[in-house]
Design a protein around this motif. Sequence first.
Motif, PDB file in Angstrom:
ATOM      1  N   ALA A   1       2.325   1.628  -3.355  1.00  0.00           N
ATOM      2  CA  ALA A   1       1.308   2.050  -4.300  1.00  0.00           C
ATOM      3  C   ALA A   1       1.014   3.540  -4.088  1.00  0.00           C
ATOM      4  O   ALA A   1       0.872   4.308  -5.052  1.00  0.00           O
ATOM      5  CB  ALA A   1       0.039   1.231  -4.125  1.00  0.00           C
ATOM      6  N   ARG A   2       0.958   4.021  -2.902  1.00  0.00           N
ATOM      7  CA  ARG A   2       0.742   5.441  -2.618  1.00  0.00           C
ATOM      8  C   ARG A   2       1.935   6.249  -3.117  1.00  0.00           C
ATOM      9  O   ARG A   2       1.761   7.350  -3.665  1.00  0.00           O
ATOM     10  CB  ARG A   2       0.567   5.666  -1.112  1.00  0.00           C
TER      11      ARG A   2
ATOM     12  N   ALA B   1       3.866   5.467  -5.504  1.00  0.00           N
ATOM     13  CA  ALA B   1       3.854   5.442  -6.961  1.00  0.00           C
ATOM     14  C   ALA B   1       2.776   6.399  -7.474  1.00  0.00           C
ATOM     15  O   ALA B   1       2.963   7.045  -8.502  1.00  0.00           O
ATOM     16  CB  ALA B   1       3.594   4.015  -7.435  1.00  0.00           C
ATOM     17  N   LYS B   2       1.685   6.530  -6.770  1.00  0.00           N
ATOM     18  CA  LYS B   2       0.632   7.466  -7.148  1.00  0.00           C
ATOM     19  C   LYS B   2       1.136   8.880  -6.966  1.00  0.00           C
ATOM     20  O   LYS B   2       0.805   9.771  -7.749  1.00  0.00           O
ATOM     21  CB  LYS B   2      -0.577   7.254  -6.259  1.00  0.00           C
ATOM     22  N   GLN B   3       1.808   9.121  -6.003  1.00  0.00           N
ATOM     23  CA  GLN B   3       2.290  10.462  -5.686  1.00  0.00           C
ATOM     24  C   GLN B   3       3.398  10.821  -6.635  1.00  0.00           C
ATOM     25  O   GLN B   3       3.659  11.994  -6.870  1.00  0.00           O
ATOM     26  CB  GLN B   3       2.791  10.562  -4.264  1.00  0.00           C
ATOM     27  N   GLN B   4       3.950  10.075  -7.208  1.00  0.00           N
ATOM     28  CA  GLN B   4       5.049  10.440  -8.115  1.00  0.00           C
ATOM     29  C   GLN B   4       4.568  10.617  -9.460  1.00  0.00           C
ATOM     30  O   GLN B   4       4.156  11.042 -10.264  1.00  0.00           O
ATOM     31  CB  GLN B   4       6.093   9.369  -8.251  1.00  0.00           C
TER      32      GLN B   4
ATOM     33  N   LYS C   1       0.839  -1.195   0.000  1.00  0.00           N
ATOM     34  CA  LYS C   1       0.000   0.000   0.000  1.00  0.00           C
ATOM     35  C   LYS C   1       0.878   1.251   0.000  1.00  0.00           C
ATOM     36  O   LYS C   1       0.578   2.225  -0.712  1.00  0.00           O
ATOM     37  CB  LYS C   1      -0.923   0.013   1.227  1.00  0.00           C
TER      38      LYS C   1
END
Length: 188
Positions: A182-183, A185-188, A179
Amino acid sequence: MKSRFLAAFAVFLFPCCATFAQDSAWEERLQRAAAIKAEAARQQRAADSEFERRKIACQEKFLVNDCVNEARAEQLRARQVNQGLERGAEEMERQVKREQLAARKAQVAADAEEKARSLTQREQDIAARDQADAARRDAIAARKARQAEAGARRSAEREAAHQRKVEAHARKLAEAKAKAAARAAKQQ
């Protein structure tokens, strides 16, 4: 239990009483023989002193040798009677000694028989006690084996539960990392 005790007591008491009565009878006979011998010796001394007295009295008579020979014959007759009494007393003593020896032999045989019976009984008692001890040891060993098995089973269950907790924690940690990744990776 009480009757066995009384039977055992009787086995030991009655031979003792019989032996005591027999011993007193033997002692009485030996005393009677000693008294007979003492009386024979006393009579012999009396006959010897009477012979000496008569021998001295014979010195005053005309036929001295006839008088002395007659006194000596009386002394010999008394001696034969006394020797007969002594032989009878000695035979009585020998008979008592033979009876005592036979009684001792019988007692030794009875003691040996009793000892053999007692030994057999003790051997049986020891064998029964050893068998009971072996059964008790086997029961203790079986109980300890069951306890060890139960302990091992509980230990395995605790280990399995611990392993499940560790795996659950590792899964949670892996999910949390996934998680977080994944967060990130989303933030980047």
